[in-house]
Design a protein around this motif. Structure first.
Motif, PDB file in Angstrom:
ATOM      1  N   ASP A  80       4.130   6.532  -4.182  1.00 16.39           N
ATOM      2  CA  ASP A  80       3.633   6.294  -2.825  1.00 16.39           C
ATOM      3  C   ASP A  80       3.339   4.818  -2.592  1.00 16.39           C
ATOM      4  O   ASP A  80       3.644   4.275  -1.529  1.00 16.39           O
ATOM      5  CB  ASP A  80       2.376   7.121  -2.563  1.00 16.39           C
ATOM      6  N   GLN A  81       2.747   4.178  -3.582  1.00 15.34           N
ATOM      7  CA  GLN A  81       2.413   2.758  -3.455  1.00 15.34           C
ATOM      8  C   GLN A  81       3.682   1.914  -3.305  1.00 15.34           C
ATOM      9  O   GLN A  81       3.746   1.035  -2.443  1.00 15.34           O
ATOM     10  CB  GLN A  81       1.628   2.304  -4.686  1.00 15.34           C
ATOM     11  N   ILE A  82       4.683   2.195  -4.108  1.00 10.99           N
ATOM     12  CA  ILE A  82       5.942   1.455  -4.035  1.00 10.99           C
ATOM     13  C   ILE A  82       6.617   1.684  -2.681  1.00 10.99           C
ATOM     14  O   ILE A  82       7.075   0.739  -2.034  1.00 10.99           O
ATOM     15  CB  ILE A  82       6.875   1.857  -5.200  1.00 10.99           C
ATOM     16  N   ASN A  83       6.667   2.957  -2.247  1.00  7.06           N
ATOM     17  CA  ASN A  83       7.288   3.266  -0.955  1.00  7.06           C
ATOM     18  C   ASN A  83       6.533   2.630   0.199  1.00  7.06           C
ATOM     19  O   ASN A  83       7.142   2.156   1.160  1.00  7.06           O
ATOM     20  CB  ASN A  83       7.382   4.780  -0.757  1.00  7.06           C
ATOM     21  N   GLU A  84       5.214   2.611   0.106  1.00 10.26           N
ATOM     22  CA  GLU A  84       4.400   2.008   1.158  1.00 10.26           C
ATOM     23  C   GLU A  84       4.669   0.509   1.280  1.00 10.26           C
ATOM     24  O   GLU A  84       4.786  -0.030   2.387  1.00 10.26           O
ATOM     25  CB  GLU A  84       2.918   2.253   0.852  1.00 10.26           C
ATOM     26  N   GLN A  85       4.799  -0.163   0.137  1.00 12.99           N
ATOM     27  CA  GLN A  85       5.103  -1.596   0.158  1.00 12.99           C
ATOM     28  C   GLN A  85       6.460  -1.854   0.807  1.00 12.99           C
ATOM     29  O   GLN A  85       6.601  -2.758   1.634  1.00 12.99           O
ATOM     30  CB  GLN A  85       5.087  -2.168  -1.258  1.00 12.99           C
ATOM     31  N   ASP A  86       7.444  -1.054   0.413  1.00 11.14           N
ATOM     32  CA  ASP A  86       8.782  -1.231   0.977  1.00 11.14           C
ATOM     33  C   ASP A  86       8.791  -0.941   2.474  1.00 11.14           C
ATOM     34  O   ASP A  86       9.414  -1.678   3.250  1.00 11.14           O
ATOM     35  CB  ASP A  86       9.789  -0.328   0.263  1.00 11.14           C
ATOM     36  N   GLN A  87       8.113   0.124   2.893  1.00 13.93           N
ATOM     37  CA  GLN A  87       8.090   0.479   4.304  1.00 13.93           C
ATOM     38  C   GLN A  87       7.378  -0.587   5.144  1.00 13.93           C
ATOM     39  O   GLN A  87       7.798  -0.880   6.262  1.00 13.93           O
ATOM     40  CB  GLN A  87       7.430   1.842   4.515  1.00 13.93           C
ATOM     41  N   SER A  88       6.307  -1.161   4.597  1.00 10.03           N
ATOM     42  CA  SER A  88       5.613  -2.209   5.353  1.00 10.03           C
ATOM     43  C   SER A  88       6.497  -3.447   5.501  1.00 10.03           C
ATOM     44  O   SER A  88       6.497  -4.091   6.548  1.00 10.03           O
ATOM     45  CB  SER A  88       4.282  -2.574   4.694  1.00 10.03           C
ATOM     46  N   GLU A  89       7.271  -3.764   4.473  1.00 12.13           N
ATOM     47  CA  GLU A  89       8.186  -4.901   4.565  1.00 12.13           C
ATOM     48  C   GLU A  89       9.308  -4.617   5.573  1.00 12.13           C
ATOM     49  O   GLU A  89       9.688  -5.490   6.359  1.00 12.13           O
ATOM     50  CB  GLU A  89       8.775  -5.229   3.192  1.00 12.13           C
ATOM     51  N   ILE A  90       9.820  -3.400   5.557  1.00  9.48           N
ATOM     52  CA  ILE A  90      10.847  -3.023   6.534  1.00  9.48           C
ATOM     53  C   ILE A  90      10.274  -3.106   7.949  1.00  9.48           C
ATOM     54  O   ILE A  90      10.944  -3.589   8.874  1.00  9.48           O
ATOM     55  CB  ILE A  90      11.393  -1.602   6.230  1.00  9.48           C
ATOM     56  N   GLN A  91       9.039  -2.655   8.112  1.00  7.44           N
ATOM     57  CA  GLN A  91       8.399  -2.710   9.427  1.00  7.44           C
ATOM     58  C   GLN A  91       8.252  -4.157   9.910  1.00  7.44           C
ATOM     59  O   GLN A  91       8.484  -4.450  11.086  1.00  7.44           O
ATOM     60  CB  GLN A  91       7.034  -2.015   9.391  1.00  7.44           C
ATOM     61  N   LYS A  92       7.884  -5.074   9.007  1.00  7.67           N
ATOM     62  CA  LYS A  92       7.776  -6.489   9.374  1.00  7.67           C
ATOM     63  C   LYS A  92       9.118  -7.023   9.861  1.00  7.67           C
ATOM     64  O   LYS A  92       9.191  -7.762  10.845  1.00  7.67           O
ATOM     65  CB  LYS A  92       7.307  -7.318   8.180  1.00  7.67           C
ATOM     66  N   GLN A  93      10.172  -6.640   9.145  1.00  7.95           N
ATOM     67  CA  GLN A  93      11.505  -7.120   9.523  1.00  7.95           C
ATOM     68  C   GLN A  93      11.932  -6.521  10.868  1.00  7.95           C
ATOM     69  O   GLN A  93      12.577  -7.188  11.671  1.00  7.95           O
ATOM     70  CB  GLN A  93      12.524  -6.783   8.436  1.00  7.95           C
ATOM     71  N   LYS A  94      11.565  -5.270  11.122  1.00  5.57           N
ATOM     72  CA  LYS A  94      11.900  -4.654  12.411  1.00  5.57           C
ATOM     73  C   LYS A  94      11.142  -5.316  13.556  1.00  5.57           C
ATOM     74  O   LYS A  94      11.655  -5.424  14.667  1.00  5.57           O
ATOM     75  CB  LYS A  94      11.606  -3.157  12.370  1.00  5.57           C
ATOM     76  N   GLU A  95       9.922  -5.766  13.287  1.00  5.29           N
ATOM     77  CA  GLU A  95       9.166  -6.487  14.310  1.00  5.29           C
ATOM     78  C   GLU A  95       9.859  -7.806  14.664  1.00  5.29           C
ATOM     79  O   GLU A  95       9.862  -8.221  15.816  1.00  5.29           O
ATOM     80  CB  GLU A  95       7.739  -6.741  13.828  1.00  5.29           C
ATOM     81  N   ILE A  96      10.432  -8.456  13.649  1.00  8.19           N
ATOM     82  CA  ILE A  96      11.182  -9.690  13.902  1.00  8.19           C
ATOM     83  C   ILE A  96      12.387  -9.392  14.795  1.00  8.19           C
ATOM     84  O   ILE A  96      12.711 -10.161  15.695  1.00  8.19           O
ATOM     85  CB  ILE A  96      11.615 -10.350  12.574  1.00  8.19           C
ATOM     86  N   LEU A  97      13.031  -8.238  14.549  1.00 11.26           N
ATOM     87  CA  LEU A  97      14.174  -7.858  15.370  1.00 11.26           C
ATOM     88  C   LEU A  97      13.758  -7.607  16.824  1.00 11.26           C
ATOM     89  O   LEU A  97      14.528  -7.855  17.743  1.00 11.26           O
ATOM     90  CB  LEU A  97      14.842  -6.599  14.819  1.00 11.26           C
ATOM     91  N   GLY A  98      12.550  -7.112  17.021  1.00 10.28           N
ATOM     92  CA  GLY A  98      12.075  -6.788  18.360  1.00 10.28           C
ATOM     93  C   GLY A  98      11.629  -7.995  19.167  1.00 10.28           C
ATOM     94  O   GLY A  98      11.475  -7.912  20.375  1.00 10.28           O
ATOM     95  N   THR A  99      11.426  -9.130  18.503  1.00 12.59           N
ATOM     96  CA  THR A  99      10.978 -10.314  19.231  1.00 12.59           C
ATOM     97  C   THR A  99      12.166 -11.047  19.847  1.00 12.59           C
ATOM     98  O   THR A  99      13.317 -10.767  19.551  1.00 12.59           O
ATOM     99  CB  THR A  99      10.221 -11.285  18.293  1.00 12.59           C
ATOM    100  N   LYS A 100      11.845 -12.025  20.678  1.00 14.07           N
ATOM    101  CA  LYS A 100      12.897 -12.820  21.321  1.00 14.07           C
ATOM    102  C   LYS A 100      13.219 -14.046  20.476  1.00 14.07           C
ATOM    103  O   LYS A 100      13.196 -15.172  20.942  1.00 14.07           O
ATOM    104  CB  LYS A 100      12.461 -13.248  22.711  1.00 14.07           C
ATOM    105  N   GLY A 101      13.501 -13.823  19.194  1.00 15.92           N
ATOM    106  CA  GLY A 101      13.844 -14.924  18.308  1.00 15.92           C
ATOM    107  C   GLY A 101      15.318 -15.253  18.392  1.00 15.92           C
ATOM    108  O   GLY A 101      16.087 -14.612  19.111  1.00 15.92           O
ATOM    109  N   ASP A 102      15.715 -16.270  17.650  1.00 15.97           N
ATOM    110  CA  ASP A 102      17.126 -16.646  17.665  1.00 15.97           C
ATOM    111  C   ASP A 102      17.931 -15.680  16.786  1.00 15.97           C
ATOM    112  O   ASP A 102      17.397 -14.880  16.035  1.00 15.97           O
ATOM    113  CB  ASP A 102      17.310 -18.100  17.220  1.00 15.97           C
ATOM    114  N   SER A 103      19.228 -15.773  16.931  1.00 13.15           N
ATOM    115  CA  SER A 103      20.109 -14.830  16.241  1.00 13.15           C
ATOM    116  C   SER A 103      20.076 -15.014  14.722  1.00 13.15           C
ATOM    117  O   SER A 103      20.312 -14.064  13.983  1.00 13.15           O
ATOM    118  CB  SER A 103      21.537 -14.975  16.761  1.00 13.15           C
TER     119      SER A 103
END
Length: 155
Positions: A53-76
């Motif tokens: 659970d701890q390992i999966n939670e770390q990975d999921q939080s990192e994936i969530q951070k990356q998805k937030e970057i995708l949702g912003t109006k950043g450059d390509s």
């Protein structure tokens, strides 16, 4: 004495002390690596679920951070890097599951964690056996190859 002689004596004594240290170490300390700062709370019979659970939670939080970057109006470029990071994390999760399945087929209750250069295997309900650690390393070496270092610890 000149500088070269002092440097030689210093290096020689350092090498001598290190060689005595390594020769006097137990084989158990060299072959089996202890768990790395994993805080495991045993709630199930084998104790592996909290670590998973701890390992999966770390990975999921990192994936969530990356998805937030995708949702912003950043450059390509940022979005491209985020997509690559998500793909790497998902690939890492898939490999962890594959390695755990391979080891569970052989009768090992374990958790596999993959870092950039290390595959950590934590084995549950087994005695600390060097032959067992060697067997696990050989099974994973066929899949991993020389890409990563394999560490086996017993809990």
């Amino acid at each position: 004495m000149n500088r070269q002689a002092i440097a030689f004596i210093s290096l020689f004594s350092l090498i001598l002390m290190l060689s005595v240290y390594y020769v006097s170490m137990d084989n158990d300390d060299v072959a089996v690596i202890q768990p790395q700062d994993h805080e495991v709370v045993s709630t199930l019979s084998d104790g592996s679920q909290p670590l998973k659970d701890q390992i999966n939670e770390q990975d999921q939080s990192e994936i969530q951070k990356q998805k937030e970057i995708l949702g912003t109006k950043g450059d390509s470029e940022e979005k491209s890097e985020a997509l690559d990071a998500i793909a790497k994390l998902e690939n890492k999760q898939k490999q962890q599951q594959e390695y755990e399945a391979l080891l569970s087929e052989q009768g090992f209750k374990c958790v596999v964690e993959i870092d950039e250069s290390v595959v950590r295997v934590t084995v549950y309900e087994q005695g600390k056996d060097l032959n067992l650690a060697n067997q696990i390393m050989n099974l994973l070496y066929e899949k991993v190859g020389n890409e990563k270092t394999i560490e086996v610890s017993f809990s």
